[in-house]
Design an enzyme around this catalytic site. Sequence first.
Site, PDB file in Angstrom:
ATOM      1  N   SER A  31      -9.257   1.367   2.676  1.00  0.00           N
ATOM      2  CA  SER A  31      -8.577   2.303   1.820  1.00  0.00           C
ATOM      3  C   SER A  31      -7.380   1.079   1.198  1.00  0.00           C
ATOM      4  CB  SER A  31      -7.942   3.297   2.736  1.00  0.00           C
ATOM      5  OG  SER A  31      -7.177   2.958   3.708  1.00  0.00           O
TER       6      SER A  31
ATOM      7  N   SER B  43      -9.600  -0.788   6.953  1.00  0.00           N
ATOM      8  CA  SER B  43      -9.166  -0.810   5.838  1.00  0.00           C
ATOM      9  C   SER B  43      -8.510  -2.198   5.153  1.00  0.00           C
ATOM     10  CB  SER B  43      -8.426   0.493   5.607  1.00  0.00           C
ATOM     11  OG  SER B  43      -8.754   1.515   5.533  1.00  0.00           O
TER      12      SER B  43
ATOM     13  N   LYS C 194       0.728  -1.121  -0.207  1.00  0.00           N
ATOM     14  CA  LYS C 194      -0.104  -0.055   0.074  1.00  0.00           C
ATOM     15  C   LYS C 194       0.941   1.176   0.062  1.00  0.00           C
ATOM     16  CE  LYS C 194      -3.745   1.870   2.734  1.00  0.00           C
ATOM     17  NZ  LYS C 194      -4.873   1.675   3.694  1.00  0.00           N
TER      18      LYS C 194
END
Length: 430
Positions: free
Chosen positions: A128, A152, A51
Amino acid sequence: MSSPFVSIPADSKVNAKSASDSGSSSVTANASSTACELTGHALKGYGLAVKDLFHIEGLPTAAGNPDWLATHPVPTASNSTVEKLLDAGATFKGKTITDELAYSLHGQNKHYPQLVNPIAPAHIPGGSSSGSAVAVSAHLADIGLGTDTGGSIRVPASYQGLWGLRTTHNAIPCDNMVALAPSFDTIGWMTRDLDTLEKVSQVCLVDAPQNEIGADKTDVANGDSNISLVRIGAVQHLLQSAKHGVLTTKWLETLNEKADSDNAGFTITPITEHELDLSALNTAATFRVLQGAEIWQQHGQWITDTSPDIAHDIMLRLNWCETISEQEVDDAKKQQVAFQEYINSLFETVDVLLIPTTPGIAPRCDADEETLANDRNALLALTSIAGLAELPQIHMPLFTLQNAPCGLSLVGKKGSDLALIKLAKALTAN
């Protein structure tokens, strides 16, 4: 399908550096003998998607926003979890799209081409940690490294039919990365199968204290295959009110039959709404206030100075964060303490909570802002349980509803991350 990656190395510098450092890095040199055994080869051949909140030396970190990228230097040091995974043999595939500043659960970022949920293309991917999840679902990587503050890891895992682990808060250092709300930020990962999730967890949690559940054992990192008698508290009203409630009821019926056998290793106890009333405990609102206040502490000055181009819905929430008063924070902190004490008392009668990870399948891609906002509120009611109490949670991808995935979660006591994986194996074994 659009790429989930924001950057794919043009050469193999990151992997080459990891290989050259193997056996001499500070991570390996300071680890126990168990850690050394794990970091050498456990993840050889596994592709790693990271990420774009994690710093990797020499690669830019954008945190999902071009203005962040333009106003921050290229990192000169790497996150320690990324280093552990690379030292264990994982192959870096690239950095992945995140929702802006990680302040969303939907997996939509206006600065990049729209991500497609590979498992349910008509539905949003969840965020996310959206890009890492899509990379794994699309078989572009085997390990999706992400963060989980308000869901997330858990939400995209649910929406894409992946296994996902949110770790105990502070079990893993959140060093060399972009923070969102440090009191709630955790590192986690998603995989297509439970065996891979377990391997990754053993590598990343090798230095973290771990406890067995259901007994007074303290060492679950050394491969003890015996499962103690675990008392599972099935939170009935949450399970039944989820869109996949009928599927859950059928699954629990089968599980109860298994629990009746002599060597099942677990029992199932119903938890009523009276015993865990999230509305009365005000969990979602408490979480929103505390998270929001910390977000403004972290990023308020940058937002004020930079006036970044941020999606409308996220900017509305950021503007609200600025308005949170000290009194609201004080009240929310008191409520958090009360909730933690309540959960600890509940854990005297059960060892693990069984809840829906999400209220149902992912919203459709064409959902309007009001639908998405309502979905976010419903999500936080569930995800704030582990968030407020700093607990680990594993998502189990059990069901398909209307051609889209969903599932259930096990929420355990602090430090029971690896034990939750063992229990998930027992519950999902044929």
